[in-house]
Design a protein around this motif. Structure first.
Motif, PDB file in Angstrom:
ATOM      1  N   ARG A 200      -4.508  -0.889  -2.683  1.00  0.00           N
ATOM      2  CA  ARG A 200      -5.167  -0.041  -1.941  1.00  0.00           C
ATOM      3  C   ARG A 200      -5.162  -0.520  -0.410  1.00  0.00           C
ATOM      4  O   ARG A 200      -4.910  -1.769  -0.276  1.00  0.00           O
ATOM      5  CB  ARG A 200      -6.628   0.071  -2.463  1.00  0.00           C
TER       6      ARG A 200
ATOM      7  N   SER B 285      -6.647  -6.537  -4.401  1.00  0.00           N
ATOM      8  CA  SER B 285      -6.877  -5.324  -4.343  1.00  0.00           C
ATOM      9  C   SER B 285      -7.748  -4.607  -5.481  1.00  0.00           C
ATOM     10  O   SER B 285      -8.555  -3.946  -5.505  1.00  0.00           O
ATOM     11  CB  SER B 285      -5.433  -4.563  -3.911  1.00  0.00           C
TER      12      SER B 285
ATOM     13  N   ALA C 116       0.858  -1.096  -0.054  1.00  0.00           N
ATOM     14  CA  ALA C 116       0.001   0.023   0.076  1.00  0.00           C
ATOM     15  C   ALA C 116       0.755   1.290  -0.061  1.00  0.00           C
ATOM     16  O   ALA C 116       0.438   2.226  -0.665  1.00  0.00           O
ATOM     17  CB  ALA C 116      -0.842  -0.163   1.266  1.00  0.00           C
TER      18      ALA C 116
END
Length: 372
Positions: free
Chosen positions: A185, A366, A179
């Protein structure tokens, strides 16, 4: 001291070293004849070998997280955590401990996020299980105070421990790094083992007259987590990933419950549950339940679910290679189900292999989940 205690491991290793040194030092005296001397040699060798084997076993358990406690190791862990709460309208999640994430700046939650040890109780199934919840740094940052985050359930193999996902497979650290670099994310991770009725391996099956494990993961767990944390709503807010037994469970949950899980990733999974001493009879003569637990049969006989699947294997070192290729071919012909794969040249059924696959898996997950 607990089975996974570093002090226990250090004490046993020290004992093994001292016994080995003592054996070498005393061997000239034990080389003489006589029944007592022979008995002494047997005792010294046996004790030393037991200590060495115990050191190796404890070290392997620390690395791979097979057993969480002495009771778990010796098969005395029989409590199923069944809670009959007639007053509560929903399941519960209780935070029983908080710790820093082992990353730079981890002392501050706005930088390192937080790792919470929790206990989840299911409203419908009344099953209870411990888990670790990783909350990313953004969860604590003021500018994201109203943000809802995607969440992923992360499952170990059997027997496995939730702690192994943190210490051995490094899920929080990997998610944090990905991230921070913009490769995924921020995501909430709910890390636990699929064994919610220890010591039985229920293979995420709703056992007739027994633990309703599939319902716990498909309904109770997401509900309890969503009531406690800021989790994005709907299937696009949830994914599930696991290794070995957890990999089978992850695929099964995504296939059986696409309205709950938009994506499921199985690392070194298998595709039908075994029947052995750890599982017992999971189906009690229910042929439909047995067929639904076989992912090949389920996909052949039911409409294709609207979900995304990821499977991993290796050409050398994994027993599931050919079956995984067959699974990919089957799912690729099903729409709207989507299938992706990770195929390594070599890699065994172990933590080292899964650590090589986890970054790509989290990135894949993600891209298929939404926050808001």
């Amino acid at each position: 001291m607990g089975l996974t205690s570093d002090k226990v491991l250090a004490l046993v290793v020290l004992s093994a070293v001292l016994l080995f040194a003592g054996t070498v030092w005393s061997w000239p005296r034990l080389a003489r004849g006589g029944a007592l001397v022979v008995a002494g040699r047997i005792a010294v060798l046996t004790t030393t070998q037991v200590a060495v084997l115990a050191s190796v076993g404890l070290g392997a358990n620390q690395a791979f997280g097979f057993y969480a406690s002495w009771a778990d190791l010796f098969g005395r862990e029989s409590g199923q955590g069944v809670v009959a709460d007639h007053d509560a309208g929903a399941g519960s999640l209780e935070v029983v401990g908080t710790r820093r994430v082992n990353v730079p700046g981890g002392a501050r939650p706005q930088i390192g996020g937080r790792l919470q040890e929790v206990r989840v109780v299911g409203r419908r199934t009344h099953l209870a299980s411990p888990a670790y919840v990783y909350l990313p740094p953004e969860y604590f940052q003021p500018r994201h105070r109203t943000r809802a985050f995607p969440a992923a359930v992360v499952l170990t193999g059997y027997p496995g421990t939730a702690a192994a996902l943190v210490k051995g497979l490094h899920y929080p650290q990997t998610a944090h790094a990905l991230a921070a670099s913009g490769r995924m994310r921020p995501m909430i991770l709910v890390m636990m083992r699929p064994t919610v009725a220890p010591p039985r391996d229920t293979e995420c099956v709703d056992v007739p007259g027994g633990p309703r494990t599939e319902s716990f993961f498909a309904e109770d767990l997401p509900e309890a987590v969503a009531r406690h944390y800021r989790v994005a709503g709907g299937a696009r807010g949830w994914g599930v990933v696991g290794d070995s037994t957890g990999g089978y469970c992850a695929l099964k949950l995504a296939i059986h419950h696409p309205r709950t899980y938009a994506a499921g990733a199985g690392l070194s999974p298998y595709y039908r549950p075994p029947r052995d001493a750890t599982t017992g009879d999971l189906f009690h003569g229910d042929g439909q339940l047995r067929d639904d637990a076989d992912l090949f049969r389920y996909l052949e006989r039911h409409p294709a679910p609207d979900t995304s699947l990821l499977v991993s294997t290796s050409r050398h070192g994994e027993d599931n290679y050919r079956e995984t290729l067959r699974f990919v071919d089957l799912v690729a012909a099903k729409r709207p189900t989507r299938i992706s794969s990770i195929v390594l040249d070599s890699g065994g059924h172990n933590f080292n292999t899964w650590r090589r696959e986890i970054p790509a898996t989290l990135e894949w997950l993600s891209r298929r989940l939404d926050g808001r």
